[in-house]
Design a protein around this motif. Structure first.
Motif, mmCIF file in Angstrom:
data_model
loop_
_atom_site.group_PDB
_atom_site.id
_atom_site.type_symbol
_atom_site.label_atom_id
_atom_site.label_comp_id
_atom_site.label_asym_id
_atom_site.label_seq_id
_atom_site.Cartn_x
_atom_site.Cartn_y
_atom_site.Cartn_z
ATOM 1 N N GLU A 34 45.511 7.220 46.359
ATOM 2 C CA GLU A 34 45.745 6.319 45.226
ATOM 3 C C GLU A 34 44.848 6.694 44.054
ATOM 4 O O GLU A 34 45.287 6.709 42.901
ATOM 5 C CB GLU A 34 45.528 4.866 45.632
ATOM 6 N N PHE A 37 46.325 9.842 42.566
ATOM 7 C CA PHE A 37 47.578 9.586 41.858
ATOM 8 C C PHE A 37 47.344 8.959 40.494
ATOM 9 O O PHE A 37 48.063 9.250 39.552
ATOM 10 C CB PHE A 37 48.496 8.678 42.671
ATOM 11 N N GLN A 38 46.367 8.083 40.411
ATOM 12 C CA GLN A 38 46.091 7.393 39.150
ATOM 13 C C GLN A 38 45.653 8.359 38.054
ATOM 14 O O GLN A 38 45.745 8.040 36.874
ATOM 15 C CB GLN A 38 45.047 6.294 39.349
ATOM 16 N N SER A 39 45.190 9.541 38.442
ATOM 17 C CA SER A 39 44.741 10.524 37.448
ATOM 18 C C SER A 39 45.860 11.486 37.037
ATOM 19 O O SER A 39 45.632 12.385 36.233
ATOM 20 C CB SER A 39 43.552 11.313 37.999
ATOM 21 N N GLN A 40 47.073 11.279 37.549
ATOM 22 C CA GLN A 40 48.198 12.182 37.269
ATOM 23 C C GLN A 40 49.118 11.593 36.202
ATOM 24 O O GLN A 40 49.083 10.412 35.916
ATOM 25 C CB GLN A 40 49.016 12.414 38.550
ATOM 26 N N LYS A 41 49.977 12.461 35.664
ATOM 27 C CA LYS A 41 51.017 11.997 34.754
ATOM 28 C C LYS A 41 51.987 11.120 35.542
ATOM 29 O O LYS A 41 52.136 11.279 36.740
ATOM 30 C CB LYS A 41 51.781 13.180 34.165
ATOM 31 N N MET A 45 53.012 11.392 39.409
ATOM 32 C CA MET A 45 52.517 10.306 40.254
ATOM 33 C C MET A 45 53.660 9.680 41.055
ATOM 34 O O MET A 45 53.510 9.403 42.243
ATOM 35 C CB MET A 45 51.838 9.242 39.394
ATOM 36 N N ARG A 46 54.795 9.478 40.426
ATOM 37 C CA ARG A 46 55.928 8.858 41.108
ATOM 38 C C ARG A 46 56.403 9.698 42.292
ATOM 39 O O ARG A 46 56.642 9.179 43.380
ATOM 40 C CB ARG A 46 57.055 8.653 40.103
ATOM 41 N N LYS A 49 53.776 9.561 45.090
ATOM 42 C CA LYS A 49 53.782 8.269 45.789
ATOM 43 C C LYS A 49 54.922 8.191 46.785
ATOM 44 O O LYS A 49 54.763 7.631 47.866
ATOM 45 C CB LYS A 49 53.855 7.107 44.792
#
Length: 136
Positions: A34, A37-41, A45-46, A49
Motif C-alpha cells: 500500500e 502503491f501510494q507513490s505511483q501514478k 497504482m490501479r 492493486k
C-alpha cells in the motif's frame, strides 16, 4: 526485506503473540505494498492493486471493500457526467460484480439486501441491471 520482518513482528506483538503467523506476514506485505502503491501514478497504482488485492484486502470486511468499489465506480460515472449538480448516478451491475469478483467476492445478494446499502441511498434496479445512487 528487514522492514518486512520488523513490520511482521510488530503486527504479531500488537496481537499480544510471541510468535508470527501467516496473517502477520500478509498484513506486513499489505502495508508495504500500500505504501509503494501510494507513490505511483494512478493508472499504474490501479493495475498493481488488482494484481496484489489478496494482500490489500486481508482481514477487511467484504462490505467495506464492496462500498469502496461502488464508490469508485460512482466517482468515475460522475466525472463522465460533468461532476456538478448530479442528482442521480447509475452504474452497470455487471461492472460492479466483475470488479467484486476480482477481489474474490461472489455472493453479493446479502450486500444488496443490507441496511448499509440502503442507508447510503443505493438501489438495485434489477429490471435494468443497474445500481442507482440518488443524491439530495
Amino acid at each position: 526485506l528487514e522492514s518486512l520482518v520488523r513490520i511482521t513482528e510488530a503486527h504479531a506483538r500488537m496481537h499480544l503473540r510471541d510468535y508470527v503467523k501467516d496473517s502477520d506476514v500478509n498484513a506486513a506485505i499489505g502495508i508495504v505494498l500500500e505504501s509503494f502503491f501510494q507513490s505511483q501514478k494512478f493508472s499504474v497504482m490501479r493495475g498493481l492493486k488488482r494484481t496484489f488485492h489478496k494482500f490489500l484486502s486481508y482481514h477487511r470486511n467484504s462490505n467495506d471493500i464492496l462500498f469502496h468499489i461502488l464508490a469508485s465506480l460512482i466517482r468515475e460515472e460522475c466525472s463522465m457526467l460533468g461532476g456538478k449538480n448530479v442528482l442521480r448516478v447509475e452504474v452497470k451491475q455487471e461492472d460492479f460484480e466483475s470488479r467484486a469478483k476480482e477481489f474474490g467476492i461472489a455472493q453479493l445478494q446479502p450486500f444488496y439486501d443490507s441496511v448499509a446499502f440502503k442507508k447510503r441511498k443505493f438501489v438495485l434496479d434489477e429490471d435494468h441491471a443497474k445500481i442507482v445512487q440518488v443524491f439530495n
